[in-house]
Design a protein around this motif. Sequence first.
Motif, PDB file in Angstrom:
ATOM      1  N   GLN A 754       0.840  -1.194   0.000  1.00 37.61           N
ATOM      2  CA  GLN A 754       0.000   0.000   0.000  1.00 37.61           C
ATOM      3  C   GLN A 754       0.877   1.247   0.000  1.00 37.61           C
ATOM      4  O   GLN A 754       1.975   1.268   0.562  1.00 37.61           O
ATOM      5  N   SER A 755       0.352   2.290  -0.630  1.00 37.60           N
ATOM      6  CA  SER A 755       1.155   3.499  -0.786  1.00 37.60           C
ATOM      7  C   SER A 755       1.049   4.408   0.429  1.00 37.60           C
ATOM      8  O   SER A 755       1.961   5.162   0.735  1.00 37.60           O
ATOM      9  N   GLU A 756      -0.066   4.356   1.140  1.00 38.11           N
ATOM     10  CA  GLU A 756      -0.265   5.203   2.323  1.00 38.11           C
ATOM     11  C   GLU A 756      -0.484   4.337   3.556  1.00 38.11           C
ATOM     12  O   GLU A 756      -1.096   3.274   3.475  1.00 38.11           O
ATOM     13  N   VAL A 757       0.002   4.817   4.695  1.00 33.39           N
ATOM     14  CA  VAL A 757      -0.242   4.085   5.944  1.00 33.39           C
ATOM     15  C   VAL A 757      -0.862   5.024   6.976  1.00 33.39           C
ATOM     16  O   VAL A 757      -0.655   6.234   6.930  1.00 33.39           O
ATOM     17  N   GLU A 758      -1.610   4.432   7.901  1.00 37.36           N
ATOM     18  CA  GLU A 758      -2.198   5.213   8.974  1.00 37.36           C
ATOM     19  C   GLU A 758      -1.274   5.184  10.183  1.00 37.36           C
ATOM     20  O   GLU A 758      -0.802   4.127  10.578  1.00 37.36           O
ATOM     21  N   LEU A 759      -1.005   6.349  10.750  1.00 33.45           N
ATOM     22  CA  LEU A 759      -0.186   6.422  11.959  1.00 33.45           C
ATOM     23  C   LEU A 759      -1.024   6.941  13.120  1.00 33.45           C
ATOM     24  O   LEU A 759      -1.877   7.809  12.943  1.00 33.45           O
ATOM     25  N   VAL A 760      -0.743   6.412  14.299  1.00 30.71           N
ATOM     26  CA  VAL A 760      -1.418   6.843  15.510  1.00 30.71           C
ATOM     27  C   VAL A 760      -0.555   7.910  16.178  1.00 30.71           C
ATOM     28  O   VAL A 760       0.658   7.756  16.278  1.00 30.71           O
ATOM     29  N   ILE A 761      -1.197   9.029  16.566  1.00 29.00           N
ATOM     30  CA  ILE A 761      -0.446  10.081  17.244  1.00 29.00           C
ATOM     31  C   ILE A 761      -0.853  10.113  18.712  1.00 29.00           C
ATOM     32  O   ILE A 761      -2.034  10.252  19.038  1.00 29.00           O
ATOM     33  N   GLN A 762       0.133   9.943  19.590  1.00 24.40           N
ATOM     34  CA  GLN A 762      -0.140  10.005  21.020  1.00 24.40           C
ATOM     35  C   GLN A 762       0.510  11.245  21.623  1.00 24.40           C
ATOM     36  O   GLN A 762       1.527  11.717  21.127  1.00 24.40           O
ATOM     37  N   VAL A 763      -0.115  11.769  22.673  1.00 18.89           N
ATOM     38  CA  VAL A 763       0.556  12.765  23.508  1.00 18.89           C
ATOM     39  C   VAL A 763       0.655  12.130  24.893  1.00 18.89           C
ATOM     40  O   VAL A 763      -0.366  11.733  25.470  1.00 18.89           O
ATOM     41  N   ASN A 764       1.867  11.992  25.384  1.00 19.82           N
ATOM     42  CA  ASN A 764       2.121  11.317  26.660  1.00 19.82           C
ATOM     43  C   ASN A 764       1.447   9.933  26.737  1.00 19.82           C
ATOM     44  O   ASN A 764       0.866   9.563  27.745  1.00 19.82           O
ATOM     45  N   GLY A 765       1.526   9.219  25.623  1.00 18.89           N
ATOM     46  CA  GLY A 765       1.032   7.848  25.622  1.00 18.89           C
ATOM     47  C   GLY A 765      -0.458   7.702  25.414  1.00 18.89           C
ATOM     48  O   GLY A 765      -0.972   6.583  25.402  1.00 18.89           O
ATOM     49  N   LYS A 766      -1.173   8.826  25.234  1.00 19.32           N
ATOM     50  CA  LYS A 766      -2.628   8.736  25.032  1.00 19.32           C
ATOM     51  C   LYS A 766      -2.964   9.079  23.587  1.00 19.32           C
ATOM     52  O   LYS A 766      -2.447  10.054  23.046  1.00 19.32           O
ATOM     53  N   LEU A 767      -3.862   8.311  22.991  1.00 16.13           N
ATOM     54  CA  LEU A 767      -4.252   8.497  21.605  1.00 16.13           C
ATOM     55  C   LEU A 767      -4.925   9.860  21.418  1.00 16.13           C
ATOM     56  O   LEU A 767      -5.911  10.174  22.091  1.00 16.13           O
ATOM     57  N   ARG A 768      -4.361  10.699  20.510  1.00 18.18           N
ATOM     58  CA  ARG A 768      -4.951  12.025  20.295  1.00 18.18           C
ATOM     59  C   ARG A 768      -5.317  12.275  18.848  1.00 18.18           C
ATOM     60  O   ARG A 768      -6.088  13.202  18.573  1.00 18.18           O
ATOM     61  N   ALA A 769      -4.745  11.530  17.916  1.00 18.31           N
ATOM     62  CA  ALA A 769      -5.071  11.760  16.505  1.00 18.31           C
ATOM     63  C   ALA A 769      -4.576  10.591  15.665  1.00 18.31           C
ATOM     64  O   ALA A 769      -3.782   9.767  16.126  1.00 18.31           O
ATOM     65  N   LYS A 770      -5.122  10.535  14.450  1.00 13.91           N
ATOM     66  CA  LYS A 770      -4.629   9.556  13.479  1.00 13.91           C
ATOM     67  C   LYS A 770      -4.334  10.295  12.193  1.00 13.91           C
ATOM     68  O   LYS A 770      -5.101  11.201  11.812  1.00 13.91           O
ATOM     69  N   ILE A 771      -3.224   9.979  11.550  1.00 16.36           N
ATOM     70  CA  ILE A 771      -2.901  10.640  10.290  1.00 16.36           C
ATOM     71  C   ILE A 771      -2.576   9.602   9.221  1.00 16.36           C
ATOM     72  O   ILE A 771      -2.206   8.460   9.542  1.00 16.36           O
ATOM     73  N   ARG A 772      -2.761  10.020   7.963  1.00 17.38           N
ATOM     74  CA  ARG A 772      -2.356   9.148   6.851  1.00 17.38           C
ATOM     75  C   ARG A 772      -1.148   9.779   6.197  1.00 17.38           C
ATOM     76  O   ARG A 772      -1.173  10.962   5.867  1.00 17.38           O
ATOM     77  N   VAL A 773      -0.100   8.977   6.044  1.00 17.20           N
ATOM     78  CA  VAL A 773       1.094   9.498   5.391  1.00 17.20           C
ATOM     79  C   VAL A 773       1.557   8.485   4.351  1.00 17.20           C
ATOM     80  O   VAL A 773       1.174   7.312   4.411  1.00 17.20           O
ATOM     81  N   SER A 774       2.367   8.928   3.433  1.00 14.04           N
ATOM     82  CA  SER A 774       2.857   7.997   2.421  1.00 14.04           C
ATOM     83  C   SER A 774       3.792   6.992   3.100  1.00 14.04           C
ATOM     84  O   SER A 774       4.465   7.309   4.075  1.00 14.04           O
ATOM     85  N   ALA A 775       3.791   5.767   2.564  1.00 12.34           N
ATOM     86  CA  ALA A 775       4.474   4.661   3.238  1.00 12.34           C
ATOM     87  C   ALA A 775       5.966   4.924   3.420  1.00 12.34           C
ATOM     88  O   ALA A 775       6.572   4.378   4.336  1.00 12.34           O
ATOM     89  N   ASP A 776       6.555   5.765   2.568  1.00 12.69           N
ATOM     90  CA  ASP A 776       7.997   5.980   2.696  1.00 12.69           C
ATOM     91  C   ASP A 776       8.334   7.327   3.347  1.00 12.69           C
ATOM     92  O   ASP A 776       9.461   7.800   3.246  1.00 12.69           O
ATOM     93  N   ALA A 777       7.350   7.943   4.030  1.00  9.47           N
ATOM     94  CA  ALA A 777       7.610   9.236   4.685  1.00  9.47           C
ATOM     95  C   ALA A 777       8.705   9.068   5.737  1.00  9.47           C
ATOM     96  O   ALA A 777       8.694   8.089   6.485  1.00  9.47           O
ATOM     97  N   ASP A 778       9.649  10.018   5.801  1.00  4.52           N
ATOM     98  CA  ASP A 778      10.730   9.862   6.782  1.00  4.52           C
ATOM     99  C   ASP A 778      10.327  10.448   8.145  1.00  4.52           C
ATOM    100  O   ASP A 778       9.317  11.119   8.286  1.00  4.52           O
ATOM    101  N   LYS A 779      11.152  10.168   9.133  1.00  2.00           N
ATOM    102  CA  LYS A 779      10.835  10.481  10.526  1.00  2.00           C
ATOM    103  C   LYS A 779      10.510  11.948  10.743  1.00  2.00           C
ATOM    104  O   LYS A 779       9.530  12.306  11.389  1.00  2.00           O
TER     105      LYS A 779
END
Length: 817
Positions: A754-779
Motif C-alpha cells: 500500500q502506498s499510504e499508511v495510517e499512523l497513531v499520534i499520542q501525547v504522553n502515551g494517550k491516543l490524540r489523533a490519526k494521520i495518513r502518510v505515504s508509506a515511505d515518509a521519513d521520521k
Amino acid sequence: MDEIYKPEVIEPRVQEVWDSTQAFAVSEDPAREKFYCLCMFPYPSGACHMGHVRNYTIGDVISRFQRAQGKNVLQPMGWDAFGLPAENAAIKNKVPPAKWTYKNIDVMRSQLQRLGFAYDWQREIATCRPEYYRWEQWLFTKLYEKGLVYKKNAVVNWDPVDQTVLANEQVDSDGRGWRSGALVERREIPQWFMRITAYAEELLASLSEMDGWPEAVRTMQTNWIGRSEGLELDFPIENGNESLRVFTTRPDTLMGATYMAVAAEHPLAVSAAENDPQLAAFLSECKNVKASEAELETMEKKGMHLGVNALHPISGEPVPILAANFVLMGYGTGAIMAVPGHDQRDWEFANKYQLPIVQVITDADGGTVDLSQGAFVSRGKLVNSGDYDGLDFDQAFDAISQFFEQKGTGQRKVNYRLRDWGVSRQRYWGAPIPMIYCEKCGDVPVPEGDLPVRLPEEVEFQGVTSPLKTMPEFYNCKCPICGGDARRETDTFDTFVESSWYFARFACRDSDEAMLDERASYWMPVDQYIGGIEHAILHLLYARFYQRLLRDEGLLDLDEPFANLLTQGMVLRDGSKMSKSKGNTVDPQTLIDRFGADTVRFFVMSDAPPDQSFEWSDEGVEGASRFLKKLWRLVADHVNNSSLSDDFGSLNTEQKELRRQIHLTIEKVTDDIGRRHTFNTAIASVRELINSVGRFEVRSAGDYAVVREAFSVVVQLMAPITPHICHQLWQELGFGDSIIDAPWPVADPSAMAQSEVELVIQVNGKLRAKIRVSADADKTAVEDIALKEENVVRHIEGKSVRKVIVVPGKLVNVVAN
RNA sequence: GCCGCUGUGGCGGAAUUGGUAGACGCGCAGCACUCAAAAUGCUGUGUCCUUGUGGCGUGUCAGUUCGACUCUGACCAGCGGCACCA
C-alpha cells in the motif's frame, strides 16, 4: 447449485469419496517430506465426548493443512483399550471387560468417522489385542535380562473388607473404599519396577533442547525429575552398632539437626514398638492414610518418640528419633534428619512436639533472623557450628561432605525426586506381566517362544478381585527352566505401558516379526503430538523413557519421540469441567445429527486457542452453523449468477482493497494454523473477509473476478477445518474434483502493498489523533505533521515538548510536560 | 502442602517483538422484510459524566518505561498434576 446448505446430504457423500479412494492411506515415500501428526489415543469409555472432538479436530486441521503443504502425512488412530472402567462395568453389569471394550470401540470408531477425520484406518491399533501386547511382554523380558526391571515391595491402598488393592480413584476423600466403605490401609506388597531412574539424567538434560514443547511442560518435568545434590550420611544409634542413614540437600545445616524422623514401617520403629503398646498403636494408625503424595503433604503431621536416640555424628550429642506419619519407607532411606531452624516443615513439627530449635545459619546480608516466627530457609553463613562457623553454603557443603567421606560414613550423592516406575497392577483388564515363579529357579521370564501370555477374555467377576487370581488354568504352569510346577504372575501392566510405545507401532502395526521395523525409522519422530495438559508429566515422561528403551534395544535410533507438543485445555461448561458426574456434558452425536460435522468442528476450533480451556456454548454452535449457511448462500449466489467473464483487468480502489484483504488473510491464516496453532484467530480473519465479500457489490467483470478469487481462497483456507462443505464448494465453483489435492494458496506481496499508511499520534502515551502518510515518509516529515495536528496542539498547549518518539509505520508519541 | 497454568465488556475471546485495549463471535436493543412469526439483512452495544477526537478502564497493590493486558516483585482467586483414573 442448490441454494440451501444440507450437511446431512453432503457429509456422508464426501466421506464416501474419501473412503472409496483411500484418500488418507499412506505409505513410506523417501522422496517426500513426511509429517506424522498424532493425537493421544482415547480410552474407549463408551462414546466420544467434547474433549475428544476438540482434540481430534485440532489434529485433523493440522494434518490436512500439512497435506496441503505437499507433505506425506500420517495420521493414525487407535484405542488405549485396557483399564479400570472396563472392570467396573464388568462388576456392575456382569459383562466381560473385553466384550464391553470392543463394543465401545465400535461405537467410538463410527463417531470419529462421522466427524470426517482424515485417519489412515488401516493402521488402527487396540492395545488389548495379543498382537500388540505380546511385544511389550517381549520387551519386558529383554529389560529383565538387562537389569532394567526388578521386583521390590511397594505401598498400595488395601481394602481390609474386600481383601483387595484399590486404585487412588477407588478411595473416597475420607479414605474409604468405594464398595466396602471400609477405611483403607497402606500395605506393602511385592511389585515389578522399571528402572526409569537409570535414565533420569538423560531425560532431564534433553528437556532444555526440546524447543517444540511448551515451556510449562518442560518445567513440570524438570521439577518432577527433581535433581538435587546432597550428602548421604550415617547417624550412629545410641547403645549399639547400628546407624541410621539419611539424605540431605542441606549438609550446611547439619549442626542444627535436633531430631530424626523415620517411617512407621522403618525397622527401627518396628523393633521399638515391640515393647511399647502406645507406639505400636501409633504405627498402625499411620497406616490409615491414602498412599498419595497430596494426602501425605496435607494431612496433620504426627509423630511419637521411639525412646531411642541417635548420636549427632559431629557433636556426639544425643538426638531423639521419632516415628512420623509423613515419612515414607519407600522414598529415600525411609528416614530424615530434621533441622527445625532452617526447614519450615521441621519447624512446625518441632513446635508441636516441643523439640529444640537451633539457629546454625545467619543472613549473609546482615538481616535479622527470628526463629520464633518461622524457619530461616535461605542460604547464608554458618553459626553455632564449631569449626564450620563463618563458612558459606558451598564451603560448608564441601567441608562437611569431606569429613564424612574421609570417615567412610557418608558420601556426596546426586538424588532425584523421580522414583522407579511401579508397573504392577493387581487387576484383570491389562496385559499379563510375563513372569513365572518357580520354587527352585526363582523369578523366570516367559521365553520368547511362549509369548504372548494371553489374557483370557471370557471371564466372570466374583466381587472386586481380579478373576486371574482365581483361575488355576491361567496361573498354573511349568517352569521354563526346570520343567517343574510353577506359578504364573497374575498381576498385569499399568496401562501407561501400552501408551508408552503405541506411537511407534502405528508405523508398522502389522509387523509380526518384530516389535518395530524399518518403517518406524521413516515415520518417527511424531512431528506434532496433541493431547490433554493433564498428561504433561506421567504419560509424556514414560513415553520419553520408553523411546530410549526402544533405542537401546536397537529398534529405533531416536532419543525423543515427540518433536512438537501441543497441550490442549479442557472443555468446560458453565465454568467447570464437562463430566458425567457433574451432569453438564454435551453429547457430540446429538450436535452432529442436528448441525453436521463441519459445524461442530468449526465451533470447537473457533472459540478459544487450543491450549486454553474452552467454554461450551449452545448459542456458539448456532453461530457456527449460521456462518456455514451464509458461506454456502454467498457461493450459491455467485455460482448461479456466473454470466460475467473471469478477468481482472485494471483494478479500481475497491477491488484493490478487497484483493489486499484476501492476501492479508492468506498470510494470517497460514501463520495462525501452521505456526501459531491459533485456529480461533484464523477463523476470525476468514469471517472478516467473508463480511467484506458480502458487502462487496458485483457490478463488473473485474468485481466478479476479485470475488471469485476471494471464494477460492476462503474455501481453501477453511478446508482443513470444515472439509466436507469445502470439498463441495470447491467443485461447485469449478476449481476441481478434490480440494484435498489442491496446494495451499500463497499470498501475493504486490496485492498487499500500500502506498499510504495510517499512523497513531499520542501525547504522553494517550491516543490524540490519526494521520495518513505515504508509506515511505521519513521520521522528520512524520514528526512535523504530527506536531501540527489540531488535537495534538491542544494537548501540548502550555507545555514544552521534551521528546518525540516515532515508531515507523506505527505511531508517534509526543512527550510533553 | 508442592509443582505448573490462567485472570481483559453481560459472555467466549483478540491485541504475535512493550506501541490504537475490546478484532471476531455470542447475547441484547432498535430497524427492515413479513398479515404474523421464524429465518435473513442492516445499525448500535466497556464504563462514567458536563457528549468532549472528554475522564476512567485488562484480578489487587507496588515498580521499570516516552509508552505496560504484555516486563519485574508481592498478594488474591480459579483450574490442572502429584506417581494405582486415563
